[in-house]
Design an enzyme around this catalytic site. Sequence first.
Site, PDB file in Angstrom:
ATOM      1  N   HIS A  50      18.189  26.289 -36.432  1.00 27.34           N
ATOM      2  CA  HIS A  50      17.408  25.347 -37.244  1.00 27.34           C
ATOM      3  C   HIS A  50      18.076  23.965 -37.196  1.00 27.34           C
ATOM      4  CE1 HIS A  50      16.721  29.402 -38.982  1.00 27.34           C
ATOM      5  NE2 HIS A  50      15.469  28.983 -38.998  1.00 27.34           N
ATOM      6  N   HIS A  57      21.459  22.417 -44.223  1.00 30.03           N
ATOM      7  CA  HIS A  57      20.167  21.903 -44.721  1.00 30.03           C
ATOM      8  C   HIS A  57      20.318  21.075 -45.993  1.00 30.03           C
ATOM      9  CE1 HIS A  57      17.933  24.027 -41.713  1.00 30.03           C
ATOM     10  NE2 HIS A  57      18.290  25.224 -42.151  1.00 30.03           N
ATOM     11  N   ASP A 116      23.220  25.903 -34.742  1.00 31.35           N
ATOM     12  CA  ASP A 116      22.311  26.763 -35.506  1.00 31.35           C
ATOM     13  C   ASP A 116      20.892  26.557 -34.955  1.00 31.35           C
ATOM     14  OD1 ASP A 116      22.248  28.170 -38.522  1.00 31.35           O
ATOM     15  OD2 ASP A 116      20.358  27.214 -37.961  1.00 31.35           O
ATOM     16  N   ASP A 124      21.859  32.108 -35.310  1.00 27.14           N
ATOM     17  CA  ASP A 124      20.469  32.569 -35.358  1.00 27.14           C
ATOM     18  C   ASP A 124      19.662  32.171 -34.123  1.00 27.14           C
ATOM     19  OD1 ASP A 124      20.770  29.974 -36.246  1.00 27.14           O
ATOM     20  OD2 ASP A 124      19.779  30.297 -38.182  1.00 27.14           O
TER      21      ASP A 124
HETATM   22 ZN   LIG Z   1      19.624  28.558 -39.151  1.00 23.60          ZN
END
Ligand SMILES: [Zn+2]
Length: 308
Positions: free
Chosen positions: A164, A125, A162, A245
């Site tokens: 996200h 991120h 991931d 995740d």
């Molecule tokens: Zn994540």
Amino acid sequence: MVTRLYSHPIYLEHVTPPGHPERPDRLRAIAHALEAEGFAGLDRVEAPKGERESVLLVHPAGFMERIEAAIPAEGLVRIDADTSVSPKSFEAAMTAVGAATAAVDDVFSGAADNVFVASRPPGHHAERATAMGFCLFNNAAIAARHAQKKHGAERVAIVDWDVHHGNGTQDIFWADPSVLYCSTHQMPLYPGTGAKSETGAGNIVNAPLAPNDGGEAFRDAFLTRVLPAIDRFQPDLIIVSAGFDAHRRDPLAQINLVEDDFDWATGELMDRAQRYSAGRLVSLLEGGYDLQGLASSVAAHVRRLMGS
Ligand SMILES: [Zn+2]
């Protein structure tokens, strides 16, 4: 087949607020899982501290200095709504960078066939000049740039599974066709980016999944979007932003992957690495917040990397 594992006790000293999902116990759970007999053949190496110059391959000096200056003598300081730093966070982040760049060195020198880095804080991120989403420095992006600068890699592929979207990695390579960024992730979900229409210079491949999707949709995204993009790109190195995740047990998302899905995806990427990259594959831990799901998924991933 030599699979190297990097970790370091300093990663446990990056402290987050009570109840925060990105916590030191994640690495304890992974370490415990990798103590099993089947992992005796892992080449375990303590991560070296990274170079400031490595961070500067991706992030402006002023940004790195702001992170360093934010480090408290004691307690925690928040740098965004869900990202905070503790006294050892800068050292931990620099050692995550050190492991990522050392892993790249290893696969280019032949010291290892592939590498898994069990580090924190995670990185995907972190944008060029913004730390966010539990991330300080973008380890995968730094590893890609390091491969280009130090080892003459012309094309580096980053595959991010991931749950996200890796907005930071996408931001950094948005206009750079020498790096392919492919991501599977849940949409809608934090951080909100990652639509199929976001394609950068033709080097960004987003394959969003819907809430409640499982292994079938994930494998379909790989087979129809991610793997064909790698086949067209023919990278000199594959870097995996390995978040776990998207596991069905994870509390931060609603994707229902199981260990076998991570095993399968690892095998597909190893196959592409064999075809295009002399087998070179570097996998960097990102998210994964259910300790049991994280540990068993990492075990499946590393077992496959070891060729067993
Ligand atoms: Zn994540």
